[in-house]
Design a protein around this motif. Structure first.
Motif, PDB file in Angstrom:
ATOM      1  N   UNK A  52      11.503  11.182   1.859  1.00  0.00           N
ATOM      2  CA  UNK A  52      10.683  11.815   2.911  1.00  0.00           C
ATOM      3  C   UNK A  52       9.431  10.991   3.203  1.00  0.00           C
ATOM      4  N   UNK A  53       8.709  10.618   2.160  1.00  0.00           N
ATOM      5  CA  UNK A  53       7.447   9.910   2.389  1.00  0.00           C
ATOM      6  C   UNK A  53       7.684   8.588   3.118  1.00  0.00           C
ATOM      7  N   UNK A 108      11.548  13.436  -2.347  1.00  0.00           N
ATOM      8  CA  UNK A 108      10.143  13.174  -2.043  1.00  0.00           C
ATOM      9  C   UNK A 108       9.956  11.739  -1.587  1.00  0.00           C
ATOM     10  N   UNK A 168       0.817  -1.217   0.000  1.00  0.00           N
ATOM     11  CA  UNK A 168       0.000   0.000   0.000  1.00  0.00           C
ATOM     12  C   UNK A 168       0.842   1.254   0.000  1.00  0.00           C
ATOM     13  N   UNK A 169       1.808   1.309   0.925  1.00  0.00           N
ATOM     14  CA  UNK A 169       2.662   2.496   0.985  1.00  0.00           C
ATOM     15  C   UNK A 169       3.514   2.597  -0.270  1.00  0.00           C
ATOM     16  N   UNK A 223       1.486   4.203  -2.938  1.00  0.00           N
ATOM     17  CA  UNK A 223       1.268   5.636  -2.721  1.00  0.00           C
ATOM     18  C   UNK A 223       2.528   6.434  -3.048  1.00  0.00           C
ATOM     19  N   UNK A 224       3.667   5.919  -2.651  1.00  0.00           N
ATOM     20  CA  UNK A 224       4.916   6.639  -2.898  1.00  0.00           C
ATOM     21  C   UNK A 224       5.215   6.678  -4.395  1.00  0.00           C
ATOM     22  N   UNK A 239       3.163   9.269  -5.996  1.00  0.00           N
ATOM     23  CA  UNK A 239       3.678  10.612  -5.726  1.00  0.00           C
ATOM     24  C   UNK A 239       4.883  10.912  -6.603  1.00  0.00           C
TER      25      UNK A 239
END
Lengths: 559, 550
Positions: free
Chosen positions: A547-548, A544, A514-515, A518-519, A522
């Motif tokens: 960081x995420x 980015x 999931x993460x 999302x990353x 982005x």
């Protein structure tokens, strides 16, 4: 958990609107051997590096051999760095900041990483804090104390507790420095501070424990006290007579029995001045196998100290009490009773008849199946919130940090302090460390009866200022520290490859799908128009992504 | 003060939820929800009578155990000499303490520590009172009880335990739900909806404000901080992508309970920042705030939050601020000189600030501490003890008096401590923390019928004792909210599994009252299994209930 009217109504709306997307994410467990090595290094050091992963690969991922290699390395010391700075003339007065920078250097960059990581864990049990001026205004004293812990990290627990007891910084922190025996004329009696905390925090704890760390209880389920207030008073009489090391043998005051005049000595073990030591008989802890539950009258101060330390170290509580906390600092917040029992058994006997063998205990902790078996990665109750300082060092080491400056350059400045991330080595608010071993954060963890000590310093302040400190480190610098994200930038044209790169270093292959998704979304949404002036698309994407993932729950929690 | 709340900045996340729900336009939902929120706030205000009924408690916790028998000293002839004798080299000189004549001690006089001039002045103005020899008690206790070990609080004289007991009012069980939190459980429905809790801490996590449902909002004396590089209104920029990324990651449901807790905490922190900072915008004080006094800075922030209370829709608030460093085994005299100065100066400023904000009689500050300290000296300090003195400040306080064990003359007579001295000058408390708390809670608006929930041990153990009389009785009791329907099993009603308000597995918003979390059937079963497994293995803690004695 937040039963506010607003979200409830919103949820009802969504229910009508067409349901909510989003499934429960779980960590990935299909991980490579390198990723497994990265995970081990996250438990055993201040953060994995590509070099350290390579080293483990070359060792055939033999973690026991890696530990042996670490044990053989010489200890890197912080206090000499501070002393050298003064003796070179670059520093006229040693300040607390100098000590912090020296300790940062050995923790973050010392090659004896396992030793340093264990020393840091010990500094959260045998707590002194530069929160008080007696510690922060003591030249190299605080670093000397840290070095003492580092030296003892691979020794015996007995030697560790003895050296802690005699260190002048602990003497000042828990006030047994210049603790005088009772003076009936003046109506004074010995200070009980060290006597209480050496039992409550440094050896046996508050309650009687079974070998697996569970509480012994009476018939009604109430835990049994491990010691009484009277026993504290007895131990307080043991810890009398300590003063600064010096060669002055002339006492002062009436009958020349009071402490000799001497300059403050912040580094050498405290001296025992027997005229101020209570030489009466004393009742210590009585338990099966106690060698000297009663101390006879007439012993010297150091004889009393030796016997008292043995009395504490050999108590059956000490193994489980200390071992459970070491497991919490390195691996997981809620070890099973079996895990605690196995490690405590090693504390009791390393297999060669020796009690308190620190290396054996460390191996028992890190090589136990509960630390190594990937099945635990999927256990919703396994793991720990990485403490913020170690999250920062992890980022530094993973992303090839550099430091600017030459004089004690490991300086976070104001970017990373106890007020920005909630903690800082050897700066706890009290002898109770930054968090308690039994802290249950309200919410899913306390509902399940689980502890999460590190959550005690996660609140609506640090929940924002810690990610902000991470943001600054990634996008600019923190004090003299700068990250090098060139390796990440070089693979950023492929979002999946970029995420894989970071996954190896930060989340050890466990980054949830999931993460990850999302990353990647982005990263792929970043256009050239969005790139800040002076930067590049590649670096912008890399920052980015780092960081995420760095602020994600996937990284925040070590599983 | 405006009567309609300012336009609240609401994060896009709250409307968009998962990115896939793109069918609904964000703009239309934004305005829908804004309308709902305004309507809700106005409704809350109209049914609850508006600003006139505001009250706040401020707990000032002196962590480490304040040597409070040097904060308030007996000066009556005979009593002072006995004090000086037992305190030895820790005794304050009689001509240095600030003399006060409490209105209820029949002429006996006391002295306030020399550093506390503001406290002395407030006492004289009737805005401050002392409560003497307060401490944790399971029940009223005699020396014989103590010697026999009957009904003693758990781990007397241990910092961590005594701090907890002061904050929970449950001294014979290990629980981590505080009486400030339980008060909020009862009373928070008086407040309008807010992402910022009615329980606000200037000192991070604490047991006192933790309730069964009520949680703590933490803020620093400098105010709330924004998340860098995050903006819910950013569009088509790097910040927008970063914001979306953070939101989507924090909004996931995590099966690992640590990850879930971290996600929720971060989510809450980010969301409540917006409401808090907007509410505080433009709220300033003219009362001068002393510099270099961290307690004063924290109390000044509290005053500003109180000034902004209508923007939070708050009729009741509870604040917590902690000042550490009181564990004076060493150098107690020198340390108290500066530290009690800090406290007094900050309290003086706070009283003025409350007057400026117009809430002087609506806010009550009270001190608390792990314990008092031994009357006898260990050389230049004192060790852990039990009962200690505290102060209460506010316009509603029946000031100028000392409240304590009335039968013993309210303040211990140092000539005759034998009946309460357990040794070394560790005094059995004459007033329990329960009784101290009860007076504060009754004023705050906790009704008699709800008091059992907030102070579970009170009625059976101290119910027969008269109220201290610390505060003026409320003239208007707000509509009593009903006791929250809580489950009888000793667990909190929160269930892990999904964040609020967006993600969830499968639909669940349909029939019945919407719950905060949505769990699919499989998820619920799995969680029940896990919880049963863990509770079966749980270490036994003495009589522990998650929320108090059963």
């Amino acid at each position: 958990m937040r039963a506010t009217f607003l979200p409830r109504l919103l949820l009802t709306l969504w229910g009508f609107v067409g349901g909510l997307a989003g499934q429960t994410v779980v960590p990935e467990t299909n991980i490579t051997a390198d990723e497994h090595a990265s995970r081990f290094l996250a438990q055993a050091t201040f953060g994995p590096t590509t070099e350290a992963i390579t080293e483990l690969r070359n060792l055939g991922y033999n973690y026991s051999a890696w530990i042996d290699r670490e044990v053989a390395k010489p200890v890197t010391l912080a206090a000499p760095l501070v002393t050298a700075a003064r003796e070179s003339g670059q520093v006229t007065t040693i300040t607390n900041a100098h000590n912090r920078r020296a300790r940062n250097q050995v923790m973050i960059a010392g090659s004896d990483q396992l030793r340093q990581r264990v020393a840091y864990a010990l500094s959260q049990i045998f707590v002194i804090s530069d929160n008080i001026s007696a510690i922060s205004n003591a030249n190299e004293g605080s670093s000397s104390y840290y070095d003492m812990l580092a030296r003892n990290s691979f020794g015996t627990f007995r030697q560790l507790l003895y050296d802690v007891t005699r260190h002048p910084m602990m003497g000042r922190f828990l006030s047994h420095y210049k603790n005088r025996k009772a003076n009936p004329t003046a109506g004074t009696r010995p200070d009980e501070n060290y006597a209480r905390e050496v039992m409550q925090l440094f050896s046996i704890g508050l309650y009687r424990l079974n070998a697996d760390g569970t509480y012994q209880t009476d018939g009604t389920g109430r835990p049994l006290d491990a010691y009484t207030n009277d026993q504290i008073t007895e131990f307080a009489r043991v810890f009398t007579g300590f003063t600064d090391e010096s060669t002055n043998n002339t006492g002062t005051g009436t009958g020349r029995t009071d402490f000799p005049s001497a300059g403050q000595n912040y580094t050498a073990p405290m001296r025992m001045w027997d005229p101020q030591h209570d030489t009466g008989a004393k009742n210590l802890l009585s338990y099966a196998g106690a060698r000297k539950p009663t101390l006879p009258a007439g012993q010297t101060g150091l004889q009393d100290i030796d016997d008292a330390i043995d009395n504490l170290v050999e108590h059956p509580n000490t193994g489980p009490f200390i071992c459970r906390q070491l497991i919490q600092r390195l691996v997981t917040s809620n070890p099973s009773d079996g895990y605690v029992a196995r490690v405590a058994a090693t504390f009791a006997n390393n297999g060669r008849g020796q009690r308190g063998d620190m290396v054996a205990v460390i191996k028992a902790i890190l090589l136990d199946q509960e630390a190594r078996n990937l099945a635990f990665v999927l256990d919703p109750e396994h793991g720990k919130l990485r403490e913020p300082f170690v999250r920062v060092t992890h980022l530094l080491r993973a992303f090839r940090f550099s430091v600017s400056g030459t004089l004690l350059p490991y300086d976070f400045g104001s970017a990373v302090t106890e007020t920005t991330i909630g903690q800082y080595p050897m700066s706890a608010p009290s002898v109770f460390n930054f968090y308690l071993p039994d802290y249950e954060p309200p919410g899913p963890l306390s509902a399940a009866g689980l502890v999460g000590p590190e959550f005690q310093i996660l609140n609506s302040v640090f929940g924002i200022t810690t990610p902000n400190a991470v943001y600054n480190l990634i996008h600019t610098s923190s004090g003299s520290f700068t990250l090098d994200l060139a390796p990440q930038a070089s693979v950023s044209d492929n979002a999946g490859a970029l995420v894989d790169n970071i996954d190896l270093l930060l989340t050890h292959g466990t980054l949830s799908s999931g993460t990850r998704a999302q990353v990647i979304t982005a990263i792929n949404s970043v256009t050239t128009a969005m790139v800040p002036t002076g930067s590049t698309l590649a670096l912008t994407k890399a920052r980015l992504a780092v960081y995420l993932i760095a602020v994600s729950p996937d990284f925040a929690v070590l599983k | 003060m405006s009567t309609t709340p300012p336009e609240p900045p609401i994060s896009r996340r709250q409307f968009i939820g998962q990115a896939s729900c793109g069918a609904i336009s964000a703009t239309s939902l934004f305005s829908t929800l804004l309308t709902l929120r305004l309507a809700n706030s106005l409704a809350a205000q109209s049914t609850t009578g508006g600003e006139g009924d505001y009250k706040a408690l401020v707990c000032l916790f002196l962590a480490g155990g304040n040597d409070s028998f040097n904060m308030l000293v007996p000066t009556t002839s005979g009593e002072y000499e006995a004090y000086a004798s037992v305190r030895g080299n820790l005794a304050l000189a009689r001509d240095t303490v600030l003399q006060i004549t409490p209105g209820n001690l029949g002429g006996r006089t006391l002295g306030v520590h020399p550093s506390m001039t503001e406290v002395r002045d407030l006492f004289g103005q009737g805005r401050l009172a002392f409560v003497s020899n307060v401490g944790s008690l399971v029940r009223p206790l005699t020396l014989a009880d103590y010697r026999a070990g009957r009904s003693l609080p758990l781990s007397l004289y241990s910092h961590a335990d005594q701090i907890k007991q002061w904050q929970t009012c449950i001294p014979d069980q290990r629980t981590a739900v505080g009486w400030g939190g339980r008060a909020a459980d009862i009373i928070k429905s008086l407040n309008g909806p807010s992402l910022v809790s009615m329980n606000i801490s200037l000192s991070g996590q604490n047991v006192f404000l933790t309730g069964r449902d009520a949680f703590t909002y933490s803020v620093s004396s400098g105010g709330a901080t924004a998340l860098t590089g995050y903006s819910p209104t950013a569009v088509n920029s790097l910040t927008a992508q970063r914001t979306k990324g953070v939101d989507s990651v924090m909004d996931q449901s995590y099966r690992n309970l640590f990850e879930q807790t971290y996600a929720e905490s971060t989510r809450d922190a980010v969301d409540s920042y917006y409401e808090f900072s907007t509410a505080l915008n433009g709220i300033t004080l003219t009362t001068p705030v002393p510099t270099g006094n961290s307690l004063a800075s924290s109390l000044a922030m509290i005053a500003r939050v109180i000034a902004a209370r209508s923007r939070f829709g708050a009729r009741r608030q509870i604040f917590f601020v902690q000042l550490g460093g009181w564990d004076h085994h060493d150098e107690v005299l020198n340390n108290q000189l500066t530290m009690l100065r800090t406290v007094s100066q900050a309290i003086g400023m706070f009283s003025s600030a409350l007057t400026e904000v117009g809430v002087a009689d609506r806010v009550t500050l009270f001190t608390a501490s792990d314990f008092g300290r031994t009357l006898s000296s260990n050389g230049n300090g004192s060790d852990h003890a039990w009962g200690g003195n505290h102060l209460v400040m506010g316009g509603a306080v029946n000031g100028g008096k000392v409240y304590g064990d009335a039968a013993a003359g309210h303040y211990p007579d140092f000539r005759n401590l034998a009946a309460i001295d357990t040794g070394q000058g560790r005094l059995i408390p004459g007033v329990s923390v329960d009784e101290y708390a009860r007076d504060l809670l009754a004023w705050f608006g906790v009704s008699n019928s709800n008091m059992d929930y907030v102070l579970p041990a009170f009625s059976s153990r101290f119910g027969g004792r008269p109220s201290l009389g610390l505060l003026s009785a409320s003239t208007t009791t707000p509509t009593t909210p009903t006791t929250p329907t809580t489950p009888t099993t000793p667990t909190t009603p929160t269930t892990p599994g999904s964040t609020s308000p967006s993600a969830g597995s499968g639909g669940g918003g349909g029939g019945g009252a919407p719950s905060t979390y949505f769990l699919g059937a499989l998820g619920t079963l799995a969680l029940l299994r896990l919880r049963q497994k863990r509770l079966a293995k749980k270490k036994p803690k003495a009589g522990e209930a998650a929320d108090g004695p059963t």
